[in-house]
Design a protein around this motif. Sequence first.
Motif, PDB file in Angstrom:
ATOM      1  N   PHE A  90      10.884 -26.355  17.205  1.00 56.01           N
ATOM      2  CA  PHE A  90      10.262 -27.012  18.455  1.00 56.01           C
ATOM      3  C   PHE A  90      10.872 -26.556  19.509  1.00 56.01           C
ATOM      4  O   PHE A  90      11.979 -26.755  19.667  1.00 56.01           O
ATOM      5  N   PHE A  91      10.319 -25.762  20.417  1.00 53.07           N
ATOM      6  CA  PHE A  91      11.116 -25.329  21.644  1.00 53.07           C
ATOM      7  C   PHE A  91      10.451 -26.214  23.028  1.00 53.07           C
ATOM      8  O   PHE A  91       9.561 -26.329  22.961  1.00 53.07           O
ATOM      9  N   LEU A  92      11.659 -26.556  23.644  1.00 50.55           N
ATOM     10  CA  LEU A  92      11.375 -27.416  24.870  1.00 50.55           C
ATOM     11  C   LEU A  92      11.884 -26.265  25.941  1.00 50.55           C
ATOM     12  O   LEU A  92      13.094 -26.013  26.098  1.00 50.55           O
ATOM     13  N   PHE A  97      16.770 -23.195  28.170  1.00 50.00           N
ATOM     14  CA  PHE A  97      17.351 -23.649  29.297  1.00 50.00           C
ATOM     15  C   PHE A  97      17.856 -25.138  29.448  1.00 50.00           C
ATOM     16  O   PHE A  97      17.543 -25.990  29.927  1.00 50.00           O
ATOM     17  N   SER A  98      18.921 -25.240  28.733  1.00 49.78           N
ATOM     18  CA  SER A  98      19.338 -26.504  28.409  1.00 49.78           C
ATOM     19  C   SER A  98      19.776 -27.360  29.439  1.00 49.78           C
ATOM     20  O   SER A  98      19.562 -28.565  29.518  1.00 49.78           O
ATOM     21  N   GLY A  99      20.414 -26.835  30.443  1.00 50.70           N
ATOM     22  CA  GLY A  99      21.167 -27.635  31.353  1.00 50.70           C
ATOM     23  C   GLY A  99      22.202 -28.802  30.670  1.00 50.70           C
ATOM     24  O   GLY A  99      22.925 -28.375  30.076  1.00 50.70           O
ATOM     25  N   ILE A 154      19.750 -29.046  16.329  1.00 51.63           N
ATOM     26  CA  ILE A 154      19.665 -29.061  17.708  1.00 51.63           C
ATOM     27  C   ILE A 154      20.327 -27.918  18.297  1.00 51.63           C
ATOM     28  O   ILE A 154      21.656 -27.704  18.127  1.00 51.63           O
ATOM     29  N   ILE A 155      19.618 -27.104  19.061  1.00 54.83           N
ATOM     30  CA  ILE A 155      20.348 -25.902  19.802  1.00 54.83           C
ATOM     31  C   ILE A 155      20.106 -26.021  21.144  1.00 54.83           C
ATOM     32  O   ILE A 155      18.877 -25.962  21.674  1.00 54.83           O
ATOM     33  N   LEU A 156      21.278 -25.950  21.907  1.00 55.98           N
ATOM     34  CA  LEU A 156      21.057 -25.947  23.207  1.00 55.98           C
ATOM     35  C   LEU A 156      21.799 -24.755  23.868  1.00 55.98           C
ATOM     36  O   LEU A 156      22.750 -24.361  23.550  1.00 55.98           O
TER      37      LEU A 156
END
Length: 96
Positions: free
Chosen positions: A89-91, A34-36, A49-51
């Motif tokens: 790493f998932f945020l 849910f990168s917004g 980086i995957i957004l």
Amino acid sequence: MPVLNLNNRYGGLFYTSTQIGHHFPKSKYYIEPFSGLARTAKYSKSEIIILNDISEFANKKCRKLFPNAIITNMDFIECIKKYNFEDSFFLIDPVW
């Protein structure tokens, strides 16, 4: 200051990114399902980086801010399944 000392804050990572960013582990992949506007991606210590977001507005902005990132527009569950590698790493900051 504790990481979660967020008095008088609202949902989203605009204000909290500076407090949580230094806790991100080093990993090969940094993924935000849910990168917004990807407020925390600049703190990533990852090679890739995957957004991901379903908003074309957010994705367009992220393409400008993070030209080397992989920008996707898929359901968050599919994003998690697709990029669930051992060194990821998932945020995950779901929509409010």
